[in-house]
Design a protein around this motif. Structure first.
Motif, mmCIF file in Angstrom:
data_model
loop_
_atom_site.group_PDB
_atom_site.id
_atom_site.type_symbol
_atom_site.label_atom_id
_atom_site.label_comp_id
_atom_site.label_asym_id
_atom_site.label_seq_id
_atom_site.Cartn_x
_atom_site.Cartn_y
_atom_site.Cartn_z
ATOM 1 N N ILE A 65 0.825 -1.209 0.000
ATOM 2 C CA ILE A 65 0.000 0.000 0.000
ATOM 3 C C ILE A 65 0.861 1.262 0.000
ATOM 4 N N ARG A 66 1.850 1.336 0.859
ATOM 5 C CA ARG A 66 2.639 2.573 0.991
ATOM 6 C C ARG A 66 3.519 2.856 -0.224
ATOM 7 N N GLU B 255 -4.526 5.634 -1.081
ATOM 8 C CA GLU B 255 -3.608 5.137 -0.045
ATOM 9 C C GLU B 255 -4.184 5.301 1.362
#
Length: 87
Positions: free
Chosen positions: A37-38, A63
């Motif tokens: 995700i990051r 995000e």
């Protein structure tokens, strides 16, 4: 595994009891992948280049929502929010 978004034949899911780092699962036709995700990067699996780029763009746009869903892992799945598809 709850589905949190679907667009252009791409299905985005999260496991209820998954592990760190924060990530989500992607299915497209017979392909499966896991996306960080990051970093919006492929962690595992494979997606065709076009679909990978679409998923990465979607992940950057969402995000915060993805991280919010991931932070509630282990809690009631009903607390997870569906996330708008890429349009």
């Amino acid at each position: 595994m709850p589905e949190i978004s679907r667009f252009l034949g791409i299905i985005i899911k999260m496991f209820f009891d998954d592990h760190n780092p924060p990530h989500f699962h992607v299915e497209y036709q017979d392909f499966k992948a896991i996306i960080d995700i990051r970093k919006a990067e492929l962690m595992e699996g494979y997606l065709p280049t076009k679909q990978l780029k679409l998923v990465q763009a979607w992940a950057v746009l969402h995000e915060e929502e993805l991280l919010e869903n991931f932070s509630t892992l282990g809690q009631d799945v009903k607390t997870w929010r569906k996330i708008e598809p890429l349009s």
